[in-house]
Design a protein around this motif. Sequence first.
Motif, mmCIF file in Angstrom:
data_model
loop_
_atom_site.group_PDB
_atom_site.id
_atom_site.type_symbol
_atom_site.label_atom_id
_atom_site.label_comp_id
_atom_site.label_asym_id
_atom_site.label_seq_id
_atom_site.Cartn_x
_atom_site.Cartn_y
_atom_site.Cartn_z
ATOM 1 N N MET A 161 23.375 22.752 -2.219
ATOM 2 C CA MET A 161 23.390 21.317 -2.409
ATOM 3 C C MET A 161 22.370 20.690 -1.476
ATOM 4 N N ILE A 162 21.616 19.768 -2.006
ATOM 5 C CA ILE A 162 20.575 19.085 -1.252
ATOM 6 C C ILE A 162 20.913 17.604 -1.207
ATOM 7 N N GLY A 163 20.909 17.053 -0.034
ATOM 8 C CA GLY A 163 21.150 15.627 0.129
ATOM 9 C C GLY A 163 19.855 14.893 0.406
ATOM 10 N N LEU A 164 19.981 13.616 0.689
ATOM 11 C CA LEU A 164 18.814 12.817 1.017
ATOM 12 C C LEU A 164 18.198 13.315 2.326
ATOM 13 N N LYS A 165 16.876 13.247 2.418
ATOM 14 C CA LYS A 165 16.097 13.693 3.571
ATOM 15 C C LYS A 165 16.136 15.210 3.759
ATOM 16 N N GLY A 166 16.657 15.948 2.784
ATOM 17 C CA GLY A 166 16.657 17.402 2.866
ATOM 18 C C GLY A 166 15.305 17.966 2.470
ATOM 19 N N THR A 167 14.873 19.024 3.157
ATOM 20 C CA THR A 167 13.586 19.632 2.834
ATOM 21 C C THR A 167 13.803 20.852 1.955
ATOM 22 N N VAL A 168 12.862 21.041 1.023
ATOM 23 C CA VAL A 168 12.967 22.094 0.008
ATOM 24 C C VAL A 168 11.611 22.771 -0.118
ATOM 25 N N ASN A 169 11.600 24.096 -0.247
ATOM 26 C CA ASN A 169 10.370 24.839 -0.512
ATOM 27 C C ASN A 169 10.002 24.716 -1.982
ATOM 28 N N ILE A 170 8.709 24.713 -2.276
ATOM 29 C CA ILE A 170 8.230 24.673 -3.662
ATOM 30 C C ILE A 170 7.674 26.050 -4.003
ATOM 31 N N ILE A 171 8.104 26.607 -5.134
ATOM 32 C CA ILE A 171 7.723 27.980 -5.463
ATOM 33 C C ILE A 171 6.808 28.073 -6.677
ATOM 34 N N ASP A 172 6.149 26.976 -7.061
ATOM 35 C CA ASP A 172 5.190 27.068 -8.161
ATOM 36 C C ASP A 172 3.770 26.922 -7.614
ATOM 37 N N ASN A 173 2.789 26.905 -8.504
ATOM 38 C CA ASN A 173 1.388 26.901 -8.076
ATOM 39 C C ASN A 173 0.739 25.519 -8.143
ATOM 40 N N THR A 174 1.492 24.477 -7.878
ATOM 41 C CA THR A 174 0.939 23.127 -7.926
ATOM 42 C C THR A 174 0.182 22.754 -6.663
ATOM 43 N N CYS A 200 13.501 15.416 -0.123
ATOM 44 C CA CYS A 200 14.258 14.712 -1.163
ATOM 45 C C CYS A 200 14.471 13.254 -0.754
ATOM 46 N N VAL A 201 14.180 12.334 -1.681
ATOM 47 C CA VAL A 201 14.397 10.912 -1.405
ATOM 48 C C VAL A 201 15.384 10.261 -2.379
ATOM 49 N N ASN A 202 15.684 10.915 -3.505
ATOM 50 C CA ASN A 202 16.632 10.353 -4.469
ATOM 51 C C ASN A 202 17.066 11.436 -5.434
ATOM 52 N N ILE A 203 18.342 11.474 -5.778
ATOM 53 C CA ILE A 203 18.853 12.401 -6.785
ATOM 54 C C ILE A 203 19.081 11.601 -8.055
ATOM 55 N N LEU A 204 18.550 12.096 -9.182
ATOM 56 C CA LEU A 204 18.605 11.356 -10.435
ATOM 57 C C LEU A 204 19.823 11.741 -11.272
ATOM 58 N N LYS A 205 20.495 10.738 -11.827
ATOM 59 C CA LYS A 205 21.569 10.892 -12.806
ATOM 60 C C LYS A 205 22.648 11.873 -12.354
ATOM 61 N N LYS A 235 26.202 11.290 -10.676
ATOM 62 C CA LYS A 235 27.208 10.404 -10.118
ATOM 63 C C LYS A 235 28.414 11.165 -9.561
ATOM 64 N N THR A 236 28.601 12.422 -9.971
ATOM 65 C CA THR A 236 29.842 13.115 -9.627
ATOM 66 C C THR A 236 29.830 13.757 -8.249
ATOM 67 N N THR A 237 28.654 14.116 -7.717
ATOM 68 C CA THR A 237 28.623 14.841 -6.447
ATOM 69 C C THR A 237 28.209 13.966 -5.273
ATOM 70 N N ASN A 238 28.307 12.674 -5.418
ATOM 71 C CA ASN A 238 28.054 11.724 -4.336
ATOM 72 C C ASN A 238 26.687 11.904 -3.689
ATOM 73 N N GLY A 239 25.664 12.020 -4.506
ATOM 74 C CA GLY A 239 24.315 12.046 -3.975
ATOM 75 C C GLY A 239 23.816 13.392 -3.504
ATOM 76 N N HIS A 240 24.407 14.475 -3.978
ATOM 77 C CA HIS A 240 23.937 15.810 -3.636
ATOM 78 C C HIS A 240 23.429 16.494 -4.889
ATOM 79 N N ALA A 241 22.287 17.172 -4.775
ATOM 80 C CA ALA A 241 21.720 17.896 -5.914
ATOM 81 C C ALA A 241 22.138 19.356 -5.842
ATOM 82 N N SER A 242 22.518 19.918 -6.976
ATOM 83 C CA SER A 242 22.847 21.335 -7.077
ATOM 84 C C SER A 242 21.814 21.995 -7.981
ATOM 85 N N ILE A 243 22.002 23.268 -8.279
ATOM 86 C CA ILE A 243 21.032 24.008 -9.088
ATOM 87 C C ILE A 243 20.923 23.360 -10.475
ATOM 88 N N GLY A 244 19.686 23.089 -10.896
ATOM 89 C CA GLY A 244 19.432 22.486 -12.193
ATOM 90 C C GLY A 244 19.331 20.973 -12.171
#
Length: 140
Positions: A1-14, A21-26, A28-37
Amino acid sequence: MIGLKGTVNIIDNTGALVVECVNILKNKTTNGHASIGDVFVCVVQKARPISQSSSSGGPSSSSTLTSLKVKRGDVQRAVLVRTKKPVMRPDGTWVRFDDNAAVLVNKKNEMIGTRIGGVVSSDLKRKGWGKVVALAPKAI
């Protein structure tokens, strides 16, 4: 789970290496935490440098410049593909990874990069991210 201000590694070639992280989209159920997907808005904190000598010419210089699609400070969207927090699957097994990782996507939820450089969770296929799983070298 990733919350606001959490740092994440990027694994693609961009070209991005670490995002914040500054905002989790859509979600509402996990109170602002992002999970896989889950999709979240992020700011690129660290990116691969674009060297000045590569712009002087040569056939390989154009391919390196086109592969670096983002720079430091850019606001992007990303989908979370690995988390350190254990996630329970429907069959009762628990899965966790060594780090938090994501893949950058655009506003139409299409991948910006063309390659993925690490393993991803197979739960992404159930959540509609089959293209990410197909491009990854391994799905666990």
